[in-house]
Design an enzyme around this catalytic site. Structure first.
Site, PDB file in Angstrom:
ATOM      1  N   HIS A  67      19.516  14.091  -6.258  1.00  0.00           N
ATOM      2  CA  HIS A  67      20.865  14.237  -5.725  1.00  0.00           C
ATOM      3  C   HIS A  67      21.381  15.654  -5.947  1.00  0.00           C
ATOM      4  O   HIS A  67      20.864  16.405  -6.769  1.00  0.00           O
ATOM      5  CB  HIS A  67      21.815  13.232  -6.396  1.00  0.00           C
ATOM      6  CG  HIS A  67      21.840  13.324  -7.883  1.00  0.00           C
ATOM      7  ND1 HIS A  67      20.981  12.600  -8.684  1.00  0.00           N
ATOM      8  CD2 HIS A  67      22.603  14.049  -8.739  1.00  0.00           C
ATOM      9  CE1 HIS A  67      21.220  12.871  -9.951  1.00  0.00           C
ATOM     10  NE2 HIS A  67      22.205  13.760 -10.018  1.00  0.00           N
ATOM     11  N   CYS A 182      26.870  11.571 -17.380  1.00  0.00           N
ATOM     12  CA  CYS A 182      25.935  12.621 -16.998  1.00  0.00           C
ATOM     13  C   CYS A 182      26.727  13.730 -16.313  1.00  0.00           C
ATOM     14  O   CYS A 182      27.866  13.507 -15.891  1.00  0.00           O
ATOM     15  CB  CYS A 182      24.833  12.084 -16.088  1.00  0.00           C
ATOM     16  SG  CYS A 182      25.410  11.448 -14.492  1.00  0.00           S
TER      17      CYS A 182
END
Length: 636
Positions: A67, A182
């Site tokens: 991503h 994250c």
């Protein structure tokens, strides 16, 4: 919004054939392009590969979720593929990846898609769901399986609506709490949470997991939750509030550990193997033992980069406006009023100078925040101002940031034993007042005097450099910009360059050091583009499609355009680019080129001293790198 709103039939490949990680990313980016969500395919691919360089998004169980969140994306979208034979994606469990979902997120778009992506992450932790996807006979069925699973999850979530700030139900079973986070907050945050929750259920214990993603905090832990918990797990790769866990056994690990080893983490929490947290930490710092241990150097680097990342918008925005002021006042070049001789130039210089003057305080303030959290912001900013006014400049601001952060940690320890009734006075009275006094005393009497002397010595040394030593400095700085393309070495050179744009009094100046740094960062994409034009057989057809993009990125001082090529062929690309950048940096110093702006590339060449030779130095460095790359690289 549903997952099927982001994932289209044309962006799915159920029979993908790729042989390595690079090929997997290429195929997924091609599928993503079909969704119409990308305005710059190569820039998006570079962002994905940069994210992979920070740590593989192969999360194990045969799943990979590459991503990127970048300006190259115009709207959020998904792409998916199945590789039946599997591919080595450097996954956390070292097993091949079969099921891929690629995420494209716009850098400044609405975050409505984040909830969707968190649901997808949770769904992928279900074995039956993954098996159903792998067995789908066609793309339409594949989408239907996703839609049905999402509807089932939505029904489950609706029963928990409004419970984010409510304490978990009290039972007789052991109770553990956790926080997952994250850096991007898109996938790993939620997958770690789901892994911990599922494993907790399997182990017969109660667990509540707070997710700290890009969409904000979800399922927030209450004071009652924390009080009741036998242990705490913080699986995070970014700052999360941890002061609330003081007195509890807290395991600090990376978010990947929450996905890879949920059973071990929960067992450790139940056995209280982690040390008792004393409340002196400022964020999700690692424990002093175990796999998640973080070196002192790494922590210092993270604190520094937190300051630098917040500082750069002030430096770049202010620096560009100052450069434009000179550009709009060329008729007064050589006079005492150059840069402010017209109303437009004066306006630009005043506004740019104001932004630029905030460089040191912001740097110091956010280094301090990274260490001591929010209470350290004000002492850090004031320390940065004192550094500027006291002549210690950039280095003084660095000291101020670290000192302010640890001063606040010291104050937290000192005031920890105060009565509970005075708890509310700490952040609004005690930390600000005593923090200000201490940082003032330290900066004025300890830091500024010797650092100011050092700055004067450094200024005289740089001014007195011989032509040979200046050329050598330019060679080193230029080469550093092309070693890791945006990594620590590149950042070290760039920060040194931006620091040279301000003299000891805080006044903006035109810098030869910054000129060498900027030209060194411009060379790699331009060199690769030149090599693709001259040595066509050394590059694939898809690689050559990015020729124009690399020219534009290089001319705009966007070094990251070289990342996809460096990632696929580091042995040839990195040395070639480093040599070319070093040549350009050395020639820039040889021709006495200086620049008053920290960014802009060719768009600020109008205010570069001796710009024709600066352009010649750029061309020479790019040609050297292109020739080296073309002569050493094998045929595609």
């Amino acid at each position: 919004m549903k997952i099927t709103d982001l994932l289209k039939v044309e962006s799915i490949d159920l029979q993908a054939e790729v042989v390595d990680k690079r090929g997997a990313v290429n195929r997924l980016v091609d599928l993503m392009e079909k969704s119409g969500c990308l305005k710059d395919k190569e820039a998006y691919k570079a962002a994905v590969l940069k994210r992979e360089g920070e740590g593989s998004t192969g999360i194990g169980e045969g799943i990979a979720i590459p991503h990127a969140k970048t300006d190259a994306v115009v709207k959020p979208a998904l792409a998916s593929m199945i590789v039946r034979t599997g591919v080595d994606y450097e996954s956390l469990d070292d097993e091949p990846a079969h099921l891929f979902f690629m995420i494209a997120a716009p850098a400044d778009g609405a975050d409505v898609h984040l909830e969707v992506l968190s649901r997808l992450s949770r769904m992928l932790m279900d074995d039956d769901f993954r098996e159903a996807l792998m067995s789908a006979p066609d793309r339409e069925t594949y989408l239907k399986i996703i839609d049905n699973a999402e509807q089932a999850l939505a029904v489950e979530d609706s029963g928990e609506a409004g419970q984010a700030a409510v304490s978990a139900d009290v039972t007789e079973r052991p109770f553990v709490v956790a926080v997952t986070a994250c850096p991007t907050g898109i996938a790993h945050t939620y997958m770690a949470a789901e892994a911990l929750e599922n494993k907790g259920s399997d182990m017969g214990i109660d667990i509540k997991v707070e997710t700290n993603g890009s969409g904000g905090v979800k399922n927030a832990l209450t004071a009652d939750d924390i009080k009741r918990a036998v242990g705490v797990i913080v699986a995070a790769d970014k700052d999360v509030p941890v002061e609330r866990f003081k007195g509890k056994h807290v395991a600090f690990v990376k978010v990947a550990e929450g996905i890879k080893n949920p059973a071990g983490l929960i067992e450790g929490a139940l056995q209280q193997t982690a040390p008792v947290f004393n409340g002196s930490g400022s964020k999700s710092e690692e424990s002093t033992s175990g796999e998640g241990t973080e070196s002192t150097g790494r922590r210092v680097y993270k604190h520094l980069m937190n300051g630098v990342s917040h500082m750069l918008p002030f430096v770049i925005g202010g620096g560009i406006l100052i450069a434009l002021a000179f550009l709009f006042d060329m008729n007064n070049a050589g006079t005492a009023t150059f840069g402010s001789g017209t109303p437009v130039a004066a306006f630009l210089k005043d506004i740019g100078g104001l932004a630029f003057s905030m460089m040191m305080p912001i740097l110091a303030g956010y280094i301090a925040v990274s260490i001591g959290e929010r209470p350290a912001l004000m002492p850090g900013i004031i320390g940065g101002f004192l550094a500027t006014n006291g002549g210690s400049g950039f280095f003084g601001a660095l000291f101020a940031g670290f000192i302010a952060g640890y001063v606040v940690i010291f104050l937290k320890k000192v005031f920890a034993k105060l009565p509970q009734a005075l708890e509310g006075t700490k952040p609004v009275l005690l930390y600000p007042v005593f923090g200000l006094i201490l940082i003032g005393l330290i900066m004025v009497f300890v830091v500024n005097p010797p650092t100011a002397v050092f700055n004067q010595w450094l200024s005289f040394t740089l001014a007195g450099m011989t032509a040979t030593s200046k050329i050598f400095l330019g060679l080193i700085l230029g080469g550093m910009m092309s070693i890791d393309f945006g990594g620590p070495i590149n950042k070290a050179a760039y920060v040194f360059g931006t620091a040279s744009l301000v003299d000891a009094s805080g006044t903006a100046v035109s810098s030869g050091i910054m000129a060498s740094v900027m030209i060194g960062g411009m060379v790699p994409p331009i060199a690769i583009a030149l090599a693709m034009l001259v040595f066509k057989g050394k590059f694939t057809e898809k690689e050559r499609q990015s020729t124009l993009t690399n020219f534009i990125m290089g001319l705009s001082f966007i070094t990251e355009g070289a990342i996809p090529f460096a990632a696929s062929d580091p042995v040839h690309v990195i040395p070639s680019c480093a040599v070319g950048s070093a040549v350009a940096g050395a020639l820039s110093m040889f021709f006495n080129c200086t620049v008053p702006a920290p960014h802009g590339g060719i768009f600020v060449f109008g205010v570069v001293t001796n710009w024709p030779m600066y352009l010649a130095a750029l061309f020479a460095g790019a040609v050297v790198a292109a020739l080296l790359l073309g002569l050493t690289r094998k045929n595609a």
